[in-house]
Scaffold this motif. Structure first.
Motif, PDB file in Angstrom:
ATOM      1  N   LEU A  95       0.860  -1.187   0.000  1.00 17.31           N
ATOM      2  CA  LEU A  95       0.000   0.000   0.000  1.00 17.31           C
ATOM      3  C   LEU A  95       0.891   1.229   0.000  1.00 17.31           C
ATOM      4  CD1 LEU A  95      -2.736   1.459   0.396  1.00 17.31           C
ATOM      5  CD2 LEU A  95      -2.489   1.032   2.846  1.00 17.31           C
ATOM      6  N   HIS A  96       0.646   2.116  -0.973  1.00 18.44           N
ATOM      7  CA  HIS A  96       1.478   3.313  -1.117  1.00 18.44           C
ATOM      8  C   HIS A  96       0.598   4.545  -1.272  1.00 18.44           C
ATOM      9  CE1 HIS A  96       4.752   0.515  -2.102  1.00 18.44           C
ATOM     10  NE2 HIS A  96       3.908  -0.049  -2.931  1.00 18.44           N
ATOM     11  N   LEU A  97       0.920   5.618  -0.566  1.00 21.83           N
ATOM     12  CA  LEU A  97       0.332   6.927  -0.828  1.00 21.83           C
ATOM     13  C   LEU A  97       1.150   7.506  -1.975  1.00 21.83           C
ATOM     14  CD1 LEU A  97      -1.634   9.201   0.068  1.00 21.83           C
ATOM     15  CD2 LEU A  97       0.210  10.033   1.550  1.00 21.83           C
ATOM     16  N   VAL A  98       0.479   7.944  -3.036  1.00 22.57           N
ATOM     17  CA  VAL A  98       1.197   8.373  -4.235  1.00 22.57           C
ATOM     18  C   VAL A  98       0.764   9.770  -4.660  1.00 22.57           C
ATOM     19  CG1 VAL A  98       1.554   6.012  -5.068  1.00 22.57           C
ATOM     20  CG2 VAL A  98      -0.494   7.265  -5.764  1.00 22.57           C
ATOM     21  N   SER A  99       1.571  10.384  -5.489  1.00 29.87           N
ATOM     22  CA  SER A  99       1.200  11.660  -6.092  1.00 29.87           C
ATOM     23  C   SER A  99       0.549  11.369  -7.441  1.00 29.87           C
ATOM     24  CB  SER A  99       2.436  12.543  -6.290  1.00 29.87           C
ATOM     25  OG  SER A  99       3.329  11.928  -7.188  1.00 29.87           O
ATOM     26  N   GLY A 100      -0.173  12.326  -7.968  1.00 30.97           N
ATOM     27  CA  GLY A 100      -0.767  12.139  -9.290  1.00 30.97           C
ATOM     28  C   GLY A 100      -2.276  12.143  -9.259  1.00 30.97           C
ATOM     29  N   ASP A 101      -2.877  11.367 -10.140  1.00 27.82           N
ATOM     30  CA  ASP A 101      -4.318  11.382 -10.342  1.00 27.82           C
ATOM     31  C   ASP A 101      -5.103  10.608  -9.289  1.00 27.82           C
ATOM     32  OD1 ASP A 101      -4.013  12.937 -12.597  1.00 27.82           O
ATOM     33  OD2 ASP A 101      -3.951  11.216 -13.956  1.00 27.82           O
ATOM     34  N   TYR A 102      -4.454   9.812  -8.482  1.00 33.21           N
ATOM     35  CA  TYR A 102      -5.144   9.074  -7.433  1.00 33.21           C
ATOM     36  C   TYR A 102      -4.305   9.121  -6.163  1.00 33.21           C
ATOM     37  CZ  TYR A 102      -2.119   5.370  -9.311  1.00 33.21           C
ATOM     38  OH  TYR A 102      -1.054   4.638  -9.769  1.00 33.21           O
ATOM     39  N   ASP A 103      -4.898   8.714  -5.049  1.00 37.55           N
ATOM     40  CA  ASP A 103      -4.252   8.879  -3.748  1.00 37.55           C
ATOM     41  C   ASP A 103      -3.417   7.682  -3.303  1.00 37.55           C
ATOM     42  OD1 ASP A 103      -5.467  11.480  -3.232  1.00 37.55           O
ATOM     43  OD2 ASP A 103      -7.346  10.371  -3.049  1.00 37.55           O
ATOM     44  N   PHE A 104      -3.967   6.477  -3.485  1.00 39.80           N
ATOM     45  CA  PHE A 104      -3.277   5.269  -3.048  1.00 39.80           C
ATOM     46  C   PHE A 104      -3.073   4.313  -4.216  1.00 39.80           C
ATOM     47  CE2 PHE A 104      -5.389   6.539   0.941  1.00 39.80           C
ATOM     48  CZ  PHE A 104      -4.315   6.498   1.822  1.00 39.80           C
TER      49      PHE A 104
END
Length: 162
Positions: A95-104
């Motif tokens: 599970l990763h919190l990410v940048s961009g168009d979605y959160d996880f």
């Protein structure tokens, strides 16, 4: 910290290396290697040791999917709380919190595509903060955990035509 970094580099390549092998590769003595590993584990830098498995090469196989999740937060709920709820599911491999168009970005492991789909629709999507999910099924894995999956029968010679 330099000794710990050298030990981490060896463990990242092969976590099965013994203390003496790590010492030989890093030029450190065995006691320093043992102390570095104990410190890294104690400080939560090293969380465990895992095998990198090519599930396609096993008889039962597993289906892997990457799921994009968007959430809507309120004053009482932050990313940490949502992540804690999602991470508790056994099907969630990463599970990763990410940048961009979605959160996880969530890596899910299941027995079948239906199993993964059912998990997302019945367990993840109903969470109050989740506004959208997009599931991408992994069709072929070429590299995982830094390990390249290569078919030993691959013939990389150029073909010659008469």
């Amino acid at each position: 910290m330099e000794a710990e970094r050298e030990v981490l580099d060896v463990l990242a390549r092969n976590a099965r290396e013994g203390i003496d092998d790590i010492a030989a590769q890093t030029g450190l003595d065995a006691a320093t290697v043992e102390e570095a590993i104990a410190t890294l584990e104690g400080n939560g830098v090293v969380h465990g040791y895992q095998a990198v498995i090519d599930w396609d090469a096993t008889e039962e196989g597993k289906i892997r999917a990457i799921v994009e999740i968007n959430v809507e937060l309120d004053r009482e709920t932050g990313y940490e709380q949502v992540a804690d709820r999602i991470a508790k599911f056994p099907a969630v491999d990463a599970l990763h919190l990410v940048s961009g168009d979605y959160d996880f970005a969530v890596e899910v492991l299941g027995e079948s595509m239906q199993d993964v789909s059912q998990f997302i629709s019945e367990q993840v999507a109903p969470l109050p903060e989740v506004t959208q999910t997009v599931t991408h099924y992994i069709m072929e894995t070429y590299k995982d955990g830094g390990i390249r999956f290569v078919d030993g029968d691959e013939d990389d010679r150029l073909s010659v035509s008469p």
